[in-house]
Motif scaffolding. Structure first.
Motif, PDB file in Angstrom:
ATOM      1  N   ASP A 200       0.911  -1.161  -0.029  1.00 45.44           N
ATOM      2  CA  ASP A 200       0.018  -0.052   0.001  1.00 45.44           C
ATOM      3  C   ASP A 200       0.866   1.447   0.086  1.00 45.44           C
ATOM      4  OD1 ASP A 200      -2.160   1.668   0.061  1.00 45.44           O
ATOM      5  OD2 ASP A 200      -2.372   1.585   2.156  1.00 45.44           O
ATOM      6  N   HIS A 375       7.832   2.124   5.473  1.00 43.06           N
ATOM      7  CA  HIS A 375       8.034   0.858   5.831  1.00 43.06           C
ATOM      8  C   HIS A 375       9.450   0.193   5.507  1.00 43.06           C
ATOM      9  CE1 HIS A 375       3.981  -0.216   7.416  1.00 43.06           C
ATOM     10  NE2 HIS A 375       3.414   0.231   5.990  1.00 43.06           N
ATOM     11  N   TRP A 400       6.696  -6.596   4.184  1.00 44.18           N
ATOM     12  CA  TRP A 400       5.344  -6.060   4.407  1.00 44.18           C
ATOM     13  C   TRP A 400       4.265  -7.115   4.015  1.00 44.18           C
ATOM     14  CZ3 TRP A 400       1.038  -4.834   1.970  1.00 44.18           C
ATOM     15  CH2 TRP A 400       0.136  -4.051   2.385  1.00 44.18           C
ATOM     16  N   ASN A 438       6.381  -5.946   9.161  1.00 41.81           N
ATOM     17  CA  ASN A 438       5.076  -5.113   9.347  1.00 41.81           C
ATOM     18  C   ASN A 438       3.968  -5.937   8.865  1.00 41.81           C
ATOM     19  OD1 ASN A 438       3.179  -2.711   9.623  1.00 41.81           O
ATOM     20  ND2 ASN A 438       2.680  -3.416   7.446  1.00 41.81           N
ATOM     21  N   GLU A 439       2.865  -6.241   9.670  1.00 36.80           N
ATOM     22  CA  GLU A 439       1.731  -7.112   9.501  1.00 36.80           C
ATOM     23  C   GLU A 439       1.984  -8.282   8.858  1.00 36.80           C
ATOM     24  OE1 GLU A 439      -1.419  -4.652   7.900  1.00 36.80           O
ATOM     25  OE2 GLU A 439      -1.098  -3.306   9.645  1.00 36.80           O
ATOM     26  N   ASN A 496      -0.940  -3.223  15.361  1.00 42.42           N
ATOM     27  CA  ASN A 496      -1.820  -2.172  14.357  1.00 42.42           C
ATOM     28  C   ASN A 496      -3.193  -2.864  14.638  1.00 42.42           C
ATOM     29  OD1 ASN A 496       0.739  -1.433  13.504  1.00 42.42           O
ATOM     30  ND2 ASN A 496       0.472  -2.253  11.670  1.00 42.42           N
ATOM     31  N   TYR A 498      -7.281  -1.593  13.061  1.00 46.10           N
ATOM     32  CA  TYR A 498      -8.187  -0.451  12.586  1.00 46.10           C
ATOM     33  C   TYR A 498      -9.640  -0.470  12.835  1.00 46.10           C
ATOM     34  CZ  TYR A 498      -4.077   1.082   9.915  1.00 46.10           C
ATOM     35  OH  TYR A 498      -2.801   1.651   9.461  1.00 46.10           O
ATOM     36  N   TYR A 502     -11.462  -0.389   9.172  1.00 49.81           N
ATOM     37  CA  TYR A 502     -11.758  -1.524   8.563  1.00 49.81           C
ATOM     38  C   TYR A 502     -12.713  -2.354   9.518  1.00 49.81           C
ATOM     39  CZ  TYR A 502      -7.787  -0.008   5.646  1.00 49.81           C
ATOM     40  OH  TYR A 502      -7.097   0.512   4.739  1.00 49.81           O
ATOM     41  N   GLU A 525      -0.062   1.305  14.791  1.00 48.80           N
ATOM     42  CA  GLU A 525      -0.967   1.868  13.412  1.00 48.80           C
ATOM     43  C   GLU A 525      -2.641   1.893  13.983  1.00 48.80           C
ATOM     44  OE1 GLU A 525      -0.676   0.258   9.540  1.00 48.80           O
ATOM     45  OE2 GLU A 525       1.679   0.034   9.795  1.00 48.80           O
ATOM     46  N   TRP A 570      -1.732   6.129  11.960  1.00 45.19           N
ATOM     47  CA  TRP A 570      -1.497   5.941  10.709  1.00 45.19           C
ATOM     48  C   TRP A 570      -2.350   6.996   9.906  1.00 45.19           C
ATOM     49  CZ3 TRP A 570       2.209   3.538   8.133  1.00 45.19           C
ATOM     50  CH2 TRP A 570       2.023   3.373   6.767  1.00 45.19           C
ATOM     51  N   PHE A 575      -0.469   9.677   1.594  1.00 44.81           N
ATOM     52  CA  PHE A 575       0.541   9.433   0.684  1.00 44.81           C
ATOM     53  C   PHE A 575      -0.039   8.718  -0.728  1.00 44.81           C
ATOM     54  CE2 PHE A 575       0.457   4.905   1.773  1.00 44.81           C
ATOM     55  CZ  PHE A 575      -0.235   4.830   3.237  1.00 44.81           C
ATOM     56  N   ARG A 580      -5.597   2.818  -4.218  1.00 41.03           N
ATOM     57  CA  ARG A 580      -6.570   3.629  -3.402  1.00 41.03           C
ATOM     58  C   ARG A 580      -7.137   4.587  -4.603  1.00 41.03           C
ATOM     59  NH1 ARG A 580      -6.961   1.651   1.609  1.00 41.03           N
ATOM     60  NH2 ARG A 580      -5.033   1.229   2.259  1.00 41.03           N
ATOM     61  N   ASN A 590      -3.797   7.252  -0.243  1.00 42.01           N
ATOM     62  CA  ASN A 590      -4.345   6.836   1.037  1.00 42.01           C
ATOM     63  C   ASN A 590      -4.516   8.209   2.036  1.00 42.01           C
ATOM     64  OD1 ASN A 590      -4.386   6.025   3.762  1.00 42.01           O
ATOM     65  ND2 ASN A 590      -3.557   4.099   3.186  1.00 42.01           N
ATOM     66  N   LYS A 592      -5.413   8.614   4.859  1.00 36.68           N
ATOM     67  CA  LYS A 592      -5.515   8.706   6.661  1.00 36.68           C
ATOM     68  C   LYS A 592      -4.687   9.598   7.174  1.00 36.68           C
ATOM     69  CE  LYS A 592      -6.856   3.475   6.419  1.00 36.68           C
ATOM     70  NZ  LYS A 592      -6.312   3.297   5.242  1.00 36.68           N
TER      71      LYS A 592
HETATM   72  C1  GCB Z   1      -1.873  -1.246   7.361  1.00 38.77           C
HETATM   73  C2  GCB Z   1      -0.315  -1.197   6.590  1.00 38.77           C
HETATM   74  C3  GCB Z   1      -0.205   0.185   6.133  1.00 38.77           C
HETATM   75  C4  GCB Z   1      -1.362   0.490   5.188  1.00 38.77           C
HETATM   76  C5  GCB Z   1      -2.445   0.777   6.435  1.00 38.77           C
HETATM   77  C6  GCB Z   1      -3.893   1.367   5.525  1.00 38.77           C
HETATM   78  O1  GCB Z   1      -2.476  -2.025   8.090  1.00 38.77           O
HETATM   79  O2  GCB Z   1       0.494  -1.464   7.546  1.00 38.77           O
HETATM   80  O3  GCB Z   1       0.931  -0.142   5.142  1.00 38.77           O
HETATM   81  O4  GCB Z   1      -1.131   1.710   4.327  1.00 38.77           O
HETATM   82  O5  GCB Z   1      -2.812  -0.209   6.786  1.00 38.77           O
HETATM   83  O6  GCB Z   1      -4.109   2.364   5.319  1.00 38.77           O
HETATM   84  O7  GCB Z   1      -4.530   0.371   5.197  1.00 38.77           O
END
Ligand code: GCB
Length: 621
Positions: A200, A375, A400, A438-439, A496, A498, A502, A525, A570, A575, A580, A590, A592
């Protein structure tokens, strides 16, 4: 390269530990191209500026033959073909090709290349006068993703990985007078790359960081590590010993190395061992430790034979005690944000002092004392500035999400990237965490791979903490139990999630209880998308109001988790990301960010400021 043999020995051991077979060819690339530590503090001839370029779409037959091997007799030769008469068997010409600015991604410099993922060839001429008894390295700060370099028509080196530097010994290929260099950069994605095929963020291709020629004496300091001695425990009264090593490439045993800190009236000499490494320890009376409130940097002079180098280095101690993170013995709480290496306002990859100034102005506006450079390793300017400004940093390699964790060659690459990251920045006091990933999906191959990598990082650098951002705790109703086995290998755990974007609603966060092991955690995040200037109610998607609502409930939830020592929403700034694609809301970004890509403040900024200054979501203990 003697030192390389030593490193490889450890590398092979790490592989054995990982349970990966070590019989096959060890690495697809020569490891550790990042030879020159502190290269930005050396005298160098910059090769930044306009470079000619030619574009080659896949399958890029000038670069790869049918078997995928690199061709050295195509554009690499830069033969200035005769295009006005005779047989036309080579149809390219760099000398009349357009130019683009290096460093710089190709996507934002040529509108026809905005979404291009493939091969771009770069060429430039330069004047050079070799000096006797010296070696000259061709230094590239970063080129994404694969690069192949030819000097005066001969292959100099290859490098894989888009975010770490490499240095190639150009001494034997350079000639007095006019020289030319050709670099083919391939940004094509592959399953077994790091990162893998989907991620992403935007796949900016090109030579994205500084390029230079660095001339050093034939025996020279290639690597050093100067830090506050890291013992089994820390006591402020005894924090007066600086230790580390200086490695002298080309030297054998018995070379004398001097380490001086003139401002503190401290100096010592050490002697190289058979591998060219001199370890030292020196007492420094009245040493002022680096910390965010007072980011003291000392000029440290290193000298080996005729080679000298002066770096600006801070001294501090970072360690974990139970669930606390201690900086110079004092428990700290980390408040900041995540950030991609994207230049505010102008867009494109961060590569200038102005870009860094802009990023820091946003970090200052939110009163951050910490940043997660997501990242992948960012431009060296970022960590230099963090050192000067007292900002603590999380630095990460681009493992990632879905990486080919079961493959040995991917592990090999990860080790090389890890070493390149650590080697470049190990003298930066600002960096307190090395993150290995990451994740990533929680499965046996992943855990084995990343546990070995975390141990590799720890072996390489005992003065920092090892972390990773995890996702996916088992959720049962409102009880979240994080039981990822990778945590065993980490000093600090990044989490992390959301909730409110999400999954579920912002208010769902109020009911969650977290069951976490007794380790320090960072809520690494969380967030929600908001298009700058888009307004509505607290539950209207894509509005600034909803972003505020999500963050508010997140901060309230985080405040109740006793192990939480850090918080990084986050993300600091919107960016670009090719995934997206909601028109008018995302338009390829993105959203956020707390700030838009033009640095416009969204409504969440005052909330973050208020939280960080008046009612922190995380406490030091
Ligand atoms: C995440 C990722 C990050 C993404 C973000 C998102 O979990 O680590 O790289 O950009 O979510 O905005 O979905």
């Amino acid at each position: 390269m003697k030192d390389l043999t030593r490193r490889m020995t450890h590398f092979v051991l790490a592989m054995a530990f990982a349970g990966f077979t070590t019989g096959s060819a060890i690495v697809a690339q020569v490891p550790l191209r990042t030879l020159l530590v502190g290269v930005d503090h050396r005298k160098a001839v910059s090769l930044n500026g306009p470079w000619h370029y030619l574009v080659e779409q896949p399958p890029a037959r000038e670069l790869y033959d049918e078997k995928g091997n690199i061709r050295d007799n195509g554009y690499a030769l830069n033969t200035h073909p005769n295009i006005s008469s005779g047989p036309h068997n080579s149809e390219y010409d760099f000398s009349t090709a357009p130019t683009m600015k290096i460093p710089g991604d190709w996507n934002t410099q040529d509108p026809t290349l905005f979404r291009f993922e493939g091969v771009v060839w770069f060429q430039r001429d330069f004047e050079f006068q070799p000096a006797p008894a010296t070696r000259t390295f061709f230094h590239v700060g970063a080129a994404n993703y694969r690069s192949v370099v030819w000097l005066n028509g001969k292959r100099l080196c290859n490098h894989e990985g888009g975010f770490t530097p490499y240095d190639c010994d150009a001494t034997s290929l350079l000639k007095p007078g006019n020289n030319f260099v050709v670099i083919a950069v391939d940004s094509t994605r592959h399953q077994d790359d790091i990162p893998s095929v989907s991620y992403d963020w935007f796949n900016y291709g090109g030579i994205t960081r500084d390029v230079s020629l660095v001339t050093v004496p034939s025996e020279f300091i290639d690597d050093y590590d100067v830090h506050l001695k890291h013992g089994a425990s820390f006591s402020a009264g005894d924090a007066n010993t600086v230790s580390g090593y200086v490695h002298v490439e080309g030297a054998g045993e018995g070379r004398s190395v001097a380490v001086r800190i003139p401002e503190a009236n401290a100096s010592t000499t050490a002697v190289t061992d058979a591998t060219g490494k001199a370890t030292f320890e020196v007492k420094v009376n009245g040493l002022q430790l680096w910390n965010p409130g007072s980011p003291k940097l000392y000029k440290v002079e290193l000298q080996a034979g005729t080679d000298t180098l002066t770096d600006d280095i801070g001294f501090r101690d970072i360690r974990v005690d139970g669930t606390r993170i201690l900086l110079n013995g004092k428990a700290i709480a980390l408040q900041g944000a995540n950030m991609h290496a994207e230049a505010p306002v102008r867009g494109g990859r961060t590569s200038t002092d102005e870009d860094v100034k802009n990023v820091f102005s946003m970090l200052h506006q939110i009163h951050a004392n910490f940043v997660r450079l997501a990242h992948y390793p960012h431009d060296e300017r970022m960590v230099r500035q963090a050192d000067r400004e007292g900002l603590m940093v999380w630095s990460e390699i681009p493992l990632w999400q879905r990486i080919s964790f079961s493959k040995q060659e991917v592990y090999d690459k990860a080790v090389v990237m890890l070493h390149e990251m650590i080697r470049r920045d190990r003298n930066r006091a600002a960096i307190i965490f090395w993150s290995v990933s990451n994740e990533t999906p929680n499965n046996a191959d992943r855990t084995r791979f990343l546990t070995a990598l975390a141990n590799e990082a720890r072996h390489e650098d005992q003065t920092r903490l090892i972390t990773s951002a995890l996702i996916g705790p088992r959720v049962s109703e409102d009880r979240i139990v994080q039981d990822d086995p990778l945590m065993e290998a980490l000093d600090v755990v990044g989490q992390n999630q959301y909730i409110g974007w999400y999954e579920g609603t912002a208010e769902d966060a109020d009911r969650k209880t977290w069951v976490l092991p007794q380790k320090p955690f960072i809520m690494s995040e969380f967030g929600a998308e908001a298009k700058f200037g888009n307004h509505g109610g607290p539950h209207d998607r894509w509005t600034e109001e909803q972003q505020v609502n999500v963050l508010q409930h997140q901060f309230a939830m985080i405040r109740k988790i006793p192990q939480m020592r850090g918080v990084t929403p986050w993300v600091l700034m919107d960016f670009r990301s090719s995934t997206r694609n909601i028109p008018r809301l995302q338009d390829g970004y993105n959203r956020k960010g707390l700030f838009s890509e033009k640095m416009e403040k969204k409504m969440s900024v005052p909330l973050v400021v208020k939280t960080y200054t008046e009612d922190p979501a995380v406490k030091p203990e």
